[in-house]
Design a protein around this motif. Structure first.
Motif, PDB file in Angstrom:
ATOM      1  N   LYS A  66      -2.240 -85.591   8.190  1.00 29.16           N
ATOM      2  CA  LYS A  66      -3.564 -86.160   7.985  1.00 29.16           C
ATOM      3  C   LYS A  66      -4.372 -85.355   6.970  1.00 29.16           C
ATOM      4  O   LYS A  66      -5.023 -85.916   6.076  1.00 29.16           O
ATOM      5  CB  LYS A  66      -4.321 -86.231   9.313  1.00 29.16           C
ATOM      6  N   VAL A  67      -4.341 -84.029   7.103  1.00 32.50           N
ATOM      7  CA  VAL A  67      -5.094 -83.178   6.180  1.00 32.50           C
ATOM      8  C   VAL A  67      -4.511 -83.258   4.769  1.00 32.50           C
ATOM      9  O   VAL A  67      -5.246 -83.325   3.776  1.00 32.50           O
ATOM     10  CB  VAL A  67      -5.113 -81.724   6.686  1.00 32.50           C
ATOM     11  N   LEU A  68      -3.179 -83.273   4.669  1.00 32.18           N
ATOM     12  CA  LEU A  68      -2.517 -83.360   3.361  1.00 32.18           C
ATOM     13  C   LEU A  68      -2.966 -84.610   2.605  1.00 32.18           C
ATOM     14  O   LEU A  68      -3.425 -84.532   1.456  1.00 32.18           O
ATOM     15  CB  LEU A  68      -0.999 -83.381   3.553  1.00 32.18           C
ATOM     16  N   LEU A  69      -2.856 -85.766   3.234  1.00 28.43           N
ATOM     17  CA  LEU A  69      -3.121 -87.018   2.531  1.00 28.43           C
ATOM     18  C   LEU A  69      -4.618 -87.274   2.345  1.00 28.43           C
ATOM     19  O   LEU A  69      -5.033 -87.836   1.327  1.00 28.43           O
ATOM     20  CB  LEU A  69      -2.456 -88.170   3.273  1.00 28.43           C
ATOM     21  N   ALA A  70      -5.429 -86.834   3.304  1.00 30.06           N
ATOM     22  CA  ALA A  70      -6.878 -87.010   3.160  1.00 30.06           C
ATOM     23  C   ALA A  70      -7.414 -86.179   2.001  1.00 30.06           C
ATOM     24  O   ALA A  70      -8.261 -86.643   1.216  1.00 30.06           O
ATOM     25  CB  ALA A  70      -7.583 -86.621   4.456  1.00 30.06           C
ATOM     26  N   THR A  71      -6.924 -84.949   1.868  1.00 34.31           N
ATOM     27  CA  THR A  71      -7.417 -84.088   0.783  1.00 34.31           C
ATOM     28  C   THR A  71      -6.852 -84.506  -0.571  1.00 34.31           C
ATOM     29  O   THR A  71      -7.507 -84.315  -1.600  1.00 34.31           O
ATOM     30  CB  THR A  71      -7.078 -82.613   1.068  1.00 34.31           C
ATOM     31  N   MET A  72      -5.656 -85.096  -0.597  1.00 34.29           N
ATOM     32  CA  MET A  72      -5.136 -85.637  -1.860  1.00 34.29           C
ATOM     33  C   MET A  72      -6.021 -86.790  -2.339  1.00 34.29           C
ATOM     34  O   MET A  72      -6.330 -86.900  -3.538  1.00 34.29           O
ATOM     35  CB  MET A  72      -3.696 -86.120  -1.677  1.00 34.29           C
ATOM     36  N   ALA A  73      -6.440 -87.651  -1.413  1.00 36.30           N
ATOM     37  CA  ALA A  73      -7.336 -88.760  -1.772  1.00 36.30           C
ATOM     38  C   ALA A  73      -8.688 -88.234  -2.249  1.00 36.30           C
ATOM     39  O   ALA A  73      -9.242 -88.711  -3.250  1.00 36.30           O
ATOM     40  CB  ALA A  73      -7.511 -89.675  -0.561  1.00 36.30           C
ATOM     41  N   LEU A  74      -9.220 -87.234  -1.543  1.00 38.89           N
ATOM     42  CA  LEU A  74     -10.498 -86.639  -1.932  1.00 38.89           C
ATOM     43  C   LEU A  74     -10.410 -86.029  -3.326  1.00 38.89           C
ATOM     44  O   LEU A  74     -11.315 -86.189  -4.157  1.00 38.89           O
ATOM     45  CB  LEU A  74     -10.900 -85.581  -0.902  1.00 38.89           C
ATOM     46  N   HIS A  75      -9.320 -85.324  -3.583  1.00 36.20           N
ATOM     47  CA  HIS A  75      -9.096 -84.681  -4.880  1.00 36.20           C
ATOM     48  C   HIS A  75      -9.155 -85.704  -6.013  1.00 36.20           C
ATOM     49  O   HIS A  75      -9.850 -85.513  -7.030  1.00 36.20           O
ATOM     50  CB  HIS A  75      -7.728 -83.994  -4.845  1.00 36.20           C
ATOM     51  N   THR A  76      -8.462 -86.821  -5.844  1.00 37.11           N
ATOM     52  CA  THR A  76      -8.396 -87.845  -6.889  1.00 37.11           C
ATOM     53  C   THR A  76      -9.737 -88.528  -7.098  1.00 37.11           C
ATOM     54  O   THR A  76     -10.198 -88.703  -8.238  1.00 37.11           O
ATOM     55  CB  THR A  76      -7.323 -88.889  -6.530  1.00 37.11           C
ATOM     56  N   LEU A  77     -10.408 -88.895  -6.024  1.00 40.70           N
ATOM     57  CA  LEU A  77     -11.668 -89.632  -6.131  1.00 40.70           C
ATOM     58  C   LEU A  77     -12.779 -88.780  -6.736  1.00 40.70           C
ATOM     59  O   LEU A  77     -13.552 -89.256  -7.578  1.00 40.70           O
ATOM     60  CB  LEU A  77     -12.094 -90.144  -4.746  1.00 40.70           C
ATOM     61  N   VAL A  78     -12.850 -87.510  -6.358  1.00 38.40           N
ATOM     62  CA  VAL A  78     -13.912 -86.642  -6.884  1.00 38.40           C
ATOM     63  C   VAL A  78     -13.685 -86.362  -8.364  1.00 38.40           C
ATOM     64  O   VAL A  78     -14.642 -86.318  -9.156  1.00 38.40           O
ATOM     65  CB  VAL A  78     -13.988 -85.330  -6.073  1.00 38.40           C
ATOM     66  N   MET A  79     -12.428 -86.192  -8.774  1.00 35.82           N
ATOM     67  CA  MET A  79     -12.154 -85.988 -10.195  1.00 35.82           C
ATOM     68  C   MET A  79     -12.539 -87.223 -11.007  1.00 35.82           C
ATOM     69  O   MET A  79     -13.031 -87.107 -12.137  1.00 35.82           O
ATOM     70  CB  MET A  79     -10.677 -85.658 -10.410  1.00 35.82           C
ATOM     71  N   LEU A  80     -12.333 -88.402 -10.437  1.00 29.77           N
ATOM     72  CA  LEU A  80     -12.719 -89.633 -11.130  1.00 29.77           C
ATOM     73  C   LEU A  80     -14.237 -89.686 -11.320  1.00 29.77           C
ATOM     74  O   LEU A  80     -14.735 -90.053 -12.401  1.00 29.77           O
ATOM     75  CB  LEU A  80     -12.245 -90.847 -10.326  1.00 29.77           C
ATOM     76  N   ILE A  81     -14.988 -89.301 -10.295  1.00 31.74           N
ATOM     77  CA  ILE A  81     -16.455 -89.267 -10.405  1.00 31.74           C
ATOM     78  C   ILE A  81     -16.877 -88.206 -11.423  1.00 31.74           C
ATOM     79  O   ILE A  81     -17.848 -88.391 -12.173  1.00 31.74           O
ATOM     80  CB  ILE A  81     -17.086 -88.982  -9.025  1.00 31.74           C
ATOM     81  N   GLN A  82     -16.139 -87.107 -11.471  1.00 29.82           N
ATOM     82  CA  GLN A  82     -16.473 -85.999 -12.366  1.00 29.82           C
ATOM     83  C   GLN A  82     -16.427 -86.413 -13.841  1.00 29.82           C
ATOM     84  O   GLN A  82     -17.139 -85.837 -14.670  1.00 29.82           O
ATOM     85  CB  GLN A  82     -15.496 -84.845 -12.116  1.00 29.82           C
ATOM     86  N   VAL A  83     -15.608 -87.392 -14.159  1.00 32.80           N
ATOM     87  CA  VAL A  83     -15.529 -87.892 -15.536  1.00 32.80           C
ATOM     88  C   VAL A  83     -16.903 -88.345 -16.030  1.00 32.80           C
ATOM     89  O   VAL A  83     -17.229 -88.231 -17.214  1.00 32.80           O
ATOM     90  CB  VAL A  83     -14.518 -89.055 -15.625  1.00 32.80           C
ATOM     91  N   PHE A  84     -17.742 -88.828 -15.114  1.00 35.96           N
ATOM     92  CA  PHE A  84     -19.042 -89.402 -15.482  1.00 35.96           C
ATOM     93  C   PHE A  84     -20.192 -88.407 -15.272  1.00 35.96           C
ATOM     94  O   PHE A  84     -21.355 -88.817 -15.155  1.00 35.96           O
ATOM     95  CB  PHE A  84     -19.292 -90.678 -14.675  1.00 35.96           C
ATOM     96  N   SER A  85     -19.881 -87.119 -15.229  1.00 35.13           N
ATOM     97  CA  SER A  85     -20.911 -86.091 -15.032  1.00 35.13           C
ATOM     98  C   SER A  85     -21.977 -86.173 -16.127  1.00 35.13           C
ATOM     99  O   SER A  85     -21.661 -86.271 -17.318  1.00 35.13           O
ATOM    100  CB  SER A  85     -20.274 -84.695 -15.051  1.00 35.13           C
TER     101      SER A  85
END
Length: 560
Positions: free
Chosen positions: A173-192
């Motif tokens: 659960k922690v592995l896959l939840a943090t992988m999803a978090l990693h991807t989504l936050v980086m996508l938002i970071q593009v629009f900083s």
């Protein structure tokens, strides 16, 4: 209870189940290698000087002489100033009067001012970086290393939180939840929209990245058999990280704008959605929670995929002592509760800290090396590949303590010797730096697997997470080691060399785990020198198996 590895030995060590798990967990780590050191390109500072607005009417002579010359602290040469210009009002006056710089006007007597109109940057290498977009130079140059440090603050936080969450809620659960978090936050970071927003999101990226790395590492360590575990925890995990690291300069070479580069590094994260259905939970963790039926279901599925008929009963009821300890809720405080585990934990925290300073300082320094920065980054990544292979060879046949000590000690010596190289032998200095990176990387690979072997199942993820957390103090400091170059080019190497040698000597105090089964409980841990004596785990482990066998024989006689 019969030993976990004995109970699951019938499924083999390298069947289709283990092969799929090995490669899936390895693939989950590639994005970490892609993004962990991407700041080398995101925040690189190209050559720059004060901007002289185009609408200002200046002669060519005065436009070319509007920037004062200063002495470069590293080379000793006279170079144009990066943070000041001659007072523009005076320069316009001299230009309008037809005076020539150096001939009619003594430039040393002309007043200077800051870059009031901003800066102009060399665009030959980068279209844009966060440095050029938000002018992280001169009075704001402190923000550049702080950007990296905030990322590693996130890594520190993730190391602290993820281990306990993983031990409580499960590795998968922690592995896959943090992988999803990693991807989504980086996508938002593009629009900083600002440096502050970028850093806040970068903190979360660091938190998610280390969380999924540690969870994948521990999950593979607990499911795979002894021989494959050694390969996975040393060479396997790190080779996949190194593969991602090698791809980073390739991405950066073809994508010169930092936003587009960040987007390119984010897209592969969406390919990991199917992993939820492909990666199982750790049976060891399920057993530690008393969830025996779920653990058996995973092992039966593994046997089916390996074309093996499982026995009717895989895990017999737990012994009372082990059951009570494994079902007991453990937390970070247990790493300091007894004298033995306390000294092992503190020693490993110090070793991890020094090791991380050296590794990340050397990795972040690639942009400052002589030559092409993309090739230097690629070379720094390539050096890691044979280092990871060597770590597996050493870990397979050598004492754990000697593996860690020898790699740390040699790495420290290579770094320390760089200061003795004459300034004109640039490539020899780079060679020594890469040899130091090779040795430090070998030690980094070894210490992860060594730590996992020393701590028990009930605390393994928490222990690896806290060691990673302690090391992040070093990674937070590492960017500032690079900035010590402004005072002396040799100073970072002297400090890193001394710290690495000292941590190598300190590692000799750790207990040996070579040839020992993974401890399941705190009482099974190896003894730190000077702590109370206890039975070696191998002996206790054998006695438990004999008792279990006797109980099984008695039960058979009673039934007959």
């Amino acid at each position: 209870m019969t030993d976990y590895e004995t109970a699951t030995a019938f499924i083999g060590e390298w069947g289709p189940f283990q092969q799929q798990l090995f490669y899936l967990l390895g693939l989950s780590i590639i994005p970490n290698g892609l993004t962990a050191l991407s700041i080398v390109f995101f925040a690189d500072t190209p050559p720059h000087r004060c901007l002289i607005p185009e609408h200002i009417n200046l002669t060519a002579a005065w436009r070319n002489s509007s920037i004062p010359l200063v002495v470069d602290t590293n080379s000793g040469d006279w170079v144009p100033s990066k943070c000041s210009r001659y007072k523009l009002e005076d320069v316009v006056s001299f230009s309008d009067r037809g005076l020539l710089p150096g001939a009619d006007v003594n430039l040393s007597n002309v007043a200077t001012e800051g870059c009031l109109h901003g800066w102009e940057y060399d665009r030959s290498v980068y279209t844009s970086t966060i440095t050029t977009e938000w002018d992280l130079v001169c009075d704001d140059r402190w923000k550049n290393p702080l950007t990296s440090s905030l990322f590693f603050c996130g890594v520190l936080t993730g190391s602290f939180v993820s281990g306990q969450l993983s031990d409580r809620y499960g590795r998968k659960k922690v592995l896959l939840a943090t992988m999803a978090l990693h991807t989504l936050v980086m996508l938002i970071q593009v629009f900083s929209q600002s440096w502050t927003m970028f850093c806040a999101l970068y903190f979360v990226v660091g938190l998610a990245q280390i969380s999924n790395y540690v969870a994948a590492f521990v999950l593979g360590t607990e499911i795979l058999g002894p021989r494959v575990r050694t390969i996975f925890s040393t060479a396997g995990v790190c080779l996949f990280f190194g593969a991602g690291y090698m791809l980073l300069p390739l991405f950066a070479f073809f994508i010169r704008d930092w936003r587009m580069l960040l987007l390119g590094l984010t897209v592969p994260g969406f390919l990991y959605v199917p992993f939820w259905w492909l990666i199982p939970e750790s049976p060891r963790w399920l057993l530690s929670q008393g969830r025996i039926k779920e653990a058996e279901a995973i092992i039966r599925d593994a046997a089916k995929r390996n074309n093996i008929e499982p026995p009717s009963v895989i895990f017999s009821p737990l012994q009372t002592e082990l059951q009570s300890e494994k079902r007991k809720a453990h937390n970070i405080c247990d790493l300091l509760r007894s004298r033995n585990i306390r000294w092992i934990s503190i020693t490993l925290w110090l070793v991890w800290n020094s090791l991380t300073i050296a590794y990340f300082a050397l990795s972040l320094n690639t942009a400052n090396l002589h030559g092409n920065r993309y090739f230097n980054c690629f070379l720094s990544a390539v050096v890691e590949m044979p280092a990871y292979t060597l770590s597996w060879v050493m870990f397979r046949w050598w004492s754990r303590r000697l593996c860690l000590f020898s790699s740390l000690f040699m790495g420290g010596l290579f770094l320390f010797f760089i200061q003795l190289i004459p300034a004109n032998l640039v490539y020899l200095a780079i060679t020594l730096e890469m040899m130091g990176k090779f040795a430090v990387t070998t030690a980094f690979s070894i210490v992860y697997a060594y730590t996992a072997e020393l701590f028990p199942t009930v605390l393994r993820n928490t222990a690896v997470g806290t060691c990673s957390m302690a090391s992040r103090v070093g990674s937070i400091i590492a960017p500032y080691f690079i900035y010590l170059r402004s005072y002396s080019i040799s100073l970072p190497y002297i400090l890193m060399g001394c710290l690495t040698v000292l941590s190598g000597l300190l590692s000799l105090l750790l207990p040996e785990s070579y040839g020992m089964p993974l401890p399941d409980t705190i009482s099974h841990m190896q003894r730190f020198p000077g702590c109370c004596k206890k039975k070696p785990y191998a002996l206790a482990h054998t006695e438990e198996k004999e008792i279990a066998a006797e109980m099984s024989d008695e039960k058979s006689l009673a039934v007959s």
